[in-house]
Design an enzyme around this catalytic site. Sequence first.
Site, mmCIF file in Angstrom:
data_model
loop_
_atom_site.group_PDB
_atom_site.id
_atom_site.type_symbol
_atom_site.label_atom_id
_atom_site.label_comp_id
_atom_site.label_asym_id
_atom_site.label_seq_id
_atom_site.Cartn_x
_atom_site.Cartn_y
_atom_site.Cartn_z
ATOM 1 N N GLY A 41 0.863 -1.178 0.000
ATOM 2 C CA GLY A 41 0.000 0.000 0.000
ATOM 3 C C GLY A 41 0.899 1.226 0.000
ATOM 4 N N LEU A 42 0.404 2.339 0.492
ATOM 5 C CA LEU A 42 1.221 3.556 0.459
ATOM 6 C C LEU A 42 2.549 3.365 1.174
ATOM 7 C CD1 LEU A 42 -1.331 6.438 0.943
ATOM 8 C CD2 LEU A 42 -0.003 5.860 -1.090
ATOM 9 N N GLY A 44 4.187 0.539 2.065
ATOM 10 C CA GLY A 44 5.056 -0.497 1.512
ATOM 11 C C GLY A 44 5.575 -0.170 0.121
ATOM 12 N N HIS A 265 -15.281 6.686 12.901
ATOM 13 C CA HIS A 265 -15.512 7.864 12.066
ATOM 14 C C HIS A 265 -16.989 8.237 12.106
ATOM 15 C CE1 HIS A 265 -15.504 10.508 8.633
ATOM 16 N NE2 HIS A 265 -14.209 10.386 8.515
ATOM 17 N N SER A 283 -17.218 11.240 3.149
ATOM 18 C CA SER A 283 -16.087 12.078 3.550
ATOM 19 C C SER A 283 -16.467 13.075 4.630
ATOM 20 C CB SER A 283 -15.540 12.825 2.346
ATOM 21 O OG SER A 283 -14.653 13.813 2.793
ATOM 22 N N ARG A 336 -13.283 13.861 15.306
ATOM 23 C CA ARG A 336 -14.053 12.650 15.012
ATOM 24 C C ARG A 336 -14.564 11.941 16.254
ATOM 25 N NH1 ARG A 336 -10.121 10.251 10.237
ATOM 26 N NH2 ARG A 336 -10.778 11.794 8.714
ATOM 27 N N LEU A 447 -2.383 9.118 5.361
ATOM 28 C CA LEU A 447 -1.678 9.045 4.085
ATOM 29 C C LEU A 447 -0.301 9.688 4.250
ATOM 30 C CD1 LEU A 447 -4.620 10.087 1.721
ATOM 31 C CD2 LEU A 447 -3.916 7.794 2.392
HETATM 32 C C1 LIG Z 1 -12.600 4.689 3.510
HETATM 33 C C2 LIG Z 1 -11.308 5.253 4.033
HETATM 34 C C3 LIG Z 1 -10.944 6.554 3.717
HETATM 35 C C4 LIG Z 1 -9.756 7.090 4.195
HETATM 36 N N1 LIG Z 1 -9.440 8.378 3.876
HETATM 37 C C5 LIG Z 1 -8.276 8.908 4.324
HETATM 38 C C6 LIG Z 1 -7.909 10.239 3.984
HETATM 39 O O1 LIG Z 1 -8.637 10.954 3.308
HETATM 40 N N2 LIG Z 1 -6.732 10.714 4.437
HETATM 41 C C7 LIG Z 1 -5.896 9.960 5.204
HETATM 42 O O2 LIG Z 1 -4.825 10.446 5.556
HETATM 43 N N3 LIG Z 1 -6.205 8.690 5.526
HETATM 44 C C8 LIG Z 1 -7.376 8.140 5.110
HETATM 45 N N4 LIG Z 1 -7.698 6.851 5.462
HETATM 46 C C9 LIG Z 1 -6.721 6.018 6.164
HETATM 47 C C10 LIG Z 1 -5.640 5.514 5.195
HETATM 48 O O3 LIG Z 1 -6.214 5.249 3.942
HETATM 49 C C11 LIG Z 1 -4.923 4.258 5.657
HETATM 50 O O4 LIG Z 1 -4.567 4.385 6.988
HETATM 51 C C12 LIG Z 1 -3.647 4.020 4.873
HETATM 52 O O5 LIG Z 1 -3.900 4.078 3.502
HETATM 53 C C13 LIG Z 1 -2.989 2.712 5.218
HETATM 54 O O6 LIG Z 1 -1.898 2.497 4.359
HETATM 55 P P1 LIG Z 1 -0.874 1.313 4.584
HETATM 56 O O7 LIG Z 1 0.117 1.406 3.498
HETATM 57 O O8 LIG Z 1 -0.371 1.362 5.978
HETATM 58 O O9 LIG Z 1 -1.729 -0.029 4.471
HETATM 59 P P2 LIG Z 1 -2.692 -0.617 3.323
HETATM 60 O O10 LIG Z 1 -2.970 0.331 2.246
HETATM 61 O O11 LIG Z 1 -3.833 -1.216 4.056
HETATM 62 O O12 LIG Z 1 -1.842 -1.759 2.666
HETATM 63 C C14 LIG Z 1 -1.642 -2.994 3.265
HETATM 64 C C15 LIG Z 1 -0.821 -3.841 2.324
HETATM 65 O O13 LIG Z 1 -0.373 -4.980 3.020
HETATM 66 C C16 LIG Z 1 -0.647 -6.149 2.294
HETATM 67 N N5 LIG Z 1 -0.774 -7.202 3.296
HETATM 68 C C17 LIG Z 1 -1.443 -7.163 4.477
HETATM 69 N N6 LIG Z 1 -1.285 -8.315 5.145
HETATM 70 C C18 LIG Z 1 -0.481 -9.097 4.398
HETATM 71 C C19 LIG Z 1 0.044 -10.406 4.554
HETATM 72 N N7 LIG Z 1 -0.206 -11.152 5.621
HETATM 73 N N8 LIG Z 1 0.824 -10.896 3.550
HETATM 74 C C20 LIG Z 1 1.093 -10.158 2.441
HETATM 75 N N9 LIG Z 1 0.618 -8.911 2.256
HETATM 76 C C21 LIG Z 1 -0.152 -8.391 3.224
HETATM 77 C C22 LIG Z 1 -1.841 -5.830 1.446
HETATM 78 O O14 LIG Z 1 -1.905 -6.657 0.315
HETATM 79 C C23 LIG Z 1 -1.555 -4.360 1.101
HETATM 80 O O15 LIG Z 1 -0.676 -4.317 0.011
HETATM 81 C C24 LIG Z 1 -8.908 6.311 5.002
HETATM 82 C C25 LIG Z 1 -9.265 5.009 5.330
HETATM 83 C C26 LIG Z 1 -10.484 4.492 4.886
HETATM 84 C C27 LIG Z 1 -10.898 3.152 5.352
#
Ligand SMILES: Cc1cc2nc3c(=O)[nH]c(=O)nc-3n(C[C@H](O)[C@H](O)[C@H](O)COP(=O)(O)OP(=O)(O)OC[C@H]3O[C@@H](n4cnc5c(N)ncnc54)[C@H](O)[C@@H]3O)c2cc1C
Lengths: 643, 255
Positions: A41-42, A44, A265, A283, A336, A447
Site C-alpha cells: 500500500g502507500l 510499503g 468515524h 467524507s 471525530r 496518508l
Molecule cells: C474509507 C477510508 C478513507 C480514508 N481516507 C483517508 C484520507 O482521506 N486521508 C488519510 O490520511 N487517511 C485516510 N484513510 C486512512 C488511510 O487510507 C490508511 O490508513 C492508509 O492508507 C494505510 O496504508 P498502509 O500502506 O499502511 O496499508 P494498506 O494500504 O492497508 O496496505 C496494506 C498492504 O499490506 C498487504 N498485506 C497485508 N497483510 C499481508 C500479509 N499477511 N501478507 C502479504 N501482504 C499483506 C496488502 O496486500 C496491502 O498491500 C482512510 C481510510 C479508509 C478506510
Amino acid sequence: MLNSKIPAGPLAQKWSKHKFDLKLVNPANKRKYDIIVVGTGLAGASAAASLAELGYNVKAFCFHDSPRRAHSIAAQGGINAAKNYRNDGDSVHRLFYDTIKGGDYRAREANVYRLAEVSVNIIDQCVAQGVPFAREYGGLLDNRSFGGAQVSRTFYARGQTGQQLLLGAYSALNRQINLGTVKMYTRSEMLDLVTIDGQAKGIVTRNLITGAIDTHSAHAVLLCTGGYGNVFYLSTNAMYSNVTAAWRAHKRGAFMANPCYTQIHPTCIPVSGDHQSKLTLMSESLRNDGRVWVPKTVETAEKIRKGEIKAKDIAEADRDYFLERKYPSFGNLVPRDVASRNAKICCDENRGVGKSGLAVYLDFADSIKRLGQPAVAARYGNLFDMYSQITDENPYESPMRIYPAVHYTMGGLWVDYNLMTTVPGLYALGEANFSDHGANRLGASALMQGLADGYFVIPYTVGDYLATIGPAPVDANHPAFAATKKEVEDKINTFLSLKGTKTVDEYHRDLGKLIWEYCGMSRTAEGLQKAKQLVQALKADFWKNAIVVGANEEVNQCLEKAGRVADFIELGELMIDDALDRNESCGGHFREEYQTPEGEALRNDDDFAYVAAWEFKGENTPEELHKEQLIFENVKLSQRSYK
Amino acid sequence: MSGNMNLTLKVWRQKNSKATGKFVTYKTDDISPDMSFLEMLDVVNEGLVKKQEEPIQFDHDCREGICGSCALMINGQPHGPKKATTTCQLHMRSFNTGDTIVIEPWRSVAFPVVKDLAVDRSSLDRIQHAGGYVSVGTGGVPDANEIAIPKTIADEAFNSATCIQCGACVAACKNASAMLFVSAKVSQYALLPQGQTERYERAIAMVNQMDTEGFGGCTNTYQCEAECPKEIKVTNIARMNREYFNAEFLKDKKA
Ligand SMILES: Cc1cc2nc3c(=O)[nH]c(=O)nc-3n(C[C@H](O)[C@H](O)[C@H](O)COP(=O)(O)OP(=O)(O)OC[C@H]3O[C@@H](n4cnc5c(N)ncnc54)[C@H](O)[C@@H]3O)c2cc1C
Ligand code: SF4
Ligand code: FES
C-alpha cells in the site's frame, strides 16, 4: 527495557542530527543486502521503491493481485502537509502541535515533529511522479481545510486522493520492478516471521493460487500491512484488510502497542441489514456544510422510525442540533471521536432515526438555501451520488442518515524512533505501527504518515541496522526456516480439519458485534470483563465448531478467512485487556467511569501518559504489559476543549 | 434481515486455470433489494459453506468502486446493467424477483481464469512495468509549486488517471483489446509536464508490452467506453495512437 531511541537535542533538530548520526551502508555493499517488504500500500510501495533506488535487493509481497489494489486506494479526503502555500499561518510546528493535541497527548513528540517536518517533501515527491492533485486556475496546487483544522493544509485529488497517491507510489515501484531491483510477489500472504537468535531473518508465505508454502530470507523485514479495523467485522476498511502479518510477528516477539485505540468515524452510511458486508465512509468534508441533528424528543424519533413522519415534517423548534448546542465554537466540526460519541449518546437516548434507530441526520437544507443546489452539488456531488446509490434516497431532498463506523486503528506494532519493532531487524510502517497518532488520528494524516515512513524515514534508519549486522548472506538453510514452515503447515492442517457447523464469517460477525458493543465507542470495566469471557468462549468454540472446506493446494477463501479470523479473535482479547488497563479516557478510548462533569473524556496524565506495549507470553497465557513513558517537553498538556 | 427476491443464478464454476469450467445453477429466495450484488453472492456462498460445499470465488476488496478488483460479467455485460457502476456498487434493486442472472468471468486470453469468476489480470501490471512511470527517484525533486500546470490540462490528465484497472474494457471488446486502459495511462503522462521527457519511449514500451501479452487490436467499436465504470473516454485512444506514431517517426529519424 523499551528503548524508544529518541535522539537528544532540541525538538526541531532531532531528525537532522539523527540522520547524521546513523551509520551508512557503503554504496557498493548495498546490493549484498536483501530486504523483504510485506505489503505494498502507500507505506510499503513507497518503501520498496525508495530502498531499491538506493541499491538494496528488495522482495515485496502483497496478498492482492496487484499492488494498486491495496486498501490505501480507498482514501478519499486528502493528505496534510505543512507547506503554508495559503499564507494562513501554518508551519511545521503548528502541524506538530495539532497532531499531538488531536491525539490527546498520547503520541511521542519526536516522532510527530519528524512527521510534520517531512510532510512537505511528500507533496514535492508526489507531484514529481505525476500525481494529479487539485489545482487552481493559476496552475498552482489547491488546498482545503479538513477535519476541523484551522488552516488549509490538505492537498487532495477530487474524492480519490488515496488512489492517486497509491498510483504514484505504485509507478515508482513499477520502475524498480522493471529495473529488476524489486521482485514483486502478488497473491502471496505472509503467514509467519522467521527469527534466528531473536533477529528477523525472513518470512513464510502461502501462494494464494497454488497453496505453496515458501520461505524467504532477508537481512531485514518491513511490515507495511495496514490496520486491523476489520476486527469489528463491519468497518470502512477493505474486505481483505487484516491483522495476520502483524499478529504472527507479535507472537514471535514484536510488542503490540495501544491496541485499544481505534478510530470511529462519525460520517458513515448506517447499517441496512444483517447482510451488510462493510460500511461506506462519507467524507468528513460533508461536515463543513451539513448540520447534524436528531429529534428533540423520543416520541418524535419514534414516529420517524415507524415511518409515520419524515425528517422535513419536523419543525425547527423540535430539532436538536446537538453538536452546535454542546460545542458552540466548533459546532459540526468537532474532532471525530467527539462527533461519534455524541451521535451514539443521542441514539442511546432513543432519539436515533432510520428504521433501526441507529442513525442521526446530516442535513444540507440550509446550505442548499444559502449556496444553491448547484454549488452544493459541485462540492459534494460524487458523495451525494454514492449515498443515493447505496440507500436509494435523495440527499438533496431529505437529510442524509449517518452513523459512526470503525475506520482506522491508531494502535499497532510498537516501534522505536527508527520504526524498528522489539524484534531486531523487523520494522513496521504505515497503519501497521502505532507511532504517530496517539489516541486519535486527525483527518488526512494517515496518508501523510504512510508515505513519510516509506519515502523519507525507513531509507535512512534501516541502513543503520544493516551496517551493524554486516552484509554476510543470511543462511537460507538455517533450521529456523524449516521449523517455522512446519508450524505454518501444521496450523493450516488444523484449520482444514475443522468440519463443524458454523461458518468463519459467522464467527467474524459475532466477534465484531462483541467488540463493537463492549470495546467500541464507549467502554466500562464491567462490560470489558464480560467481553473478555465472551471472546474466550468464542475462541474455544471456533476451534471446535468452525467450517473450513477445501484443500490447501488450491484457491481457498475459507482457509484464508479462517486464518485471519482466528488472529482477529486473539487480537480482540488483547484489545479488551488494553482497554481494561487504561483507567482513563483519551481520544478514541472512552471509559464511561472517567469523564468530566460535562461528559467529556477525562485523561489521567499522572498515571497513564504511557504507551502500553504488550508482550506475547505463550498461547492462552496473559500478555505482559510494558510501559513507555511519554515525555512532553514542548507542549503543555491540557484538557482538549471544543466548546 | 433477509429479503424476498427469488433469483436463479447461472454461475461459471471452474476449479483452476487448467480445468474445464461449466455453468452451475443456484436458486436463492432470500435476497433483499438493498443488498449489493456481491452481498447477494455472499449469501449464496454462506449457504454453500454451511453445506460443506466450496464457495464461489470472485475478486473484490474495497466494495466502494475504487480498487478495481471486482470484475463480473453479468448477463453478458461487464459490471452488469448500470452505467458507470462497478459490480460492487450494483444493488439488487436493479433486478426483479424471478430473474435469471448469468454470471461469468472476464473472457480474454490475456486474463486466464484463476478459479470460478476470478481471473489473472497481471498482464495489466506488466504493461505498466514496461513504462508506466516518470523516472524520478525519492528525494531531490523541486518544490511542488515550481511546476505550474494549467487547470484544464490537470483536469484532463485527472480524467485519464481515474481508471481503476478493472479490465472491463477488455472484457467488453470483441477483440479483447486493452487500448482504453493503456491509452488512459499513456495519456495521463503525455498530458502532464512531468511526463514529457520519456513521452515517446513510454508509449512504445507500453504498446509493445500490450501486444506481447496477447491483447487484440482496436477496431473502433467503442464498446469499451460504453462499459467503463469510470467513463474513460475513447479520445485517449486517439491520443495514444498519435503518441505512438510520433514516437515511431522520431525513432526512424534517429536511426
Ligand atoms: C474509507 C477510508 C478513507 C480514508 N481516507 C483517508 C484520507 O482521506 N486521508 C488519510 O490520511 N487517511 C485516510 N484513510 C486512512 C488511510 O487510507 C490508511 O490508513 C492508509 O492508507 C494505510 O496504508 P498502509 O500502506 O499502511 O496499508 P494498506 O494500504 O492497508 O496496505 C496494506 C498492504 O499490506 C498487504 N498485506 C497485508 N497483510 C499481508 C500479509 N499477511 N501478507 C502479504 N501482504 C499483506 C496488502 O496486500 C496491502 O498491500 C482512510 C481510510 C479508509 C478506510
Ligand atoms: S479503462 Fe475503464 S474499463 Fe478499462 S480498466 Fe480502466 S476503469 Fe476499467
Ligand atoms: S471491490 Fe473494489 S472496485 Fe469493486
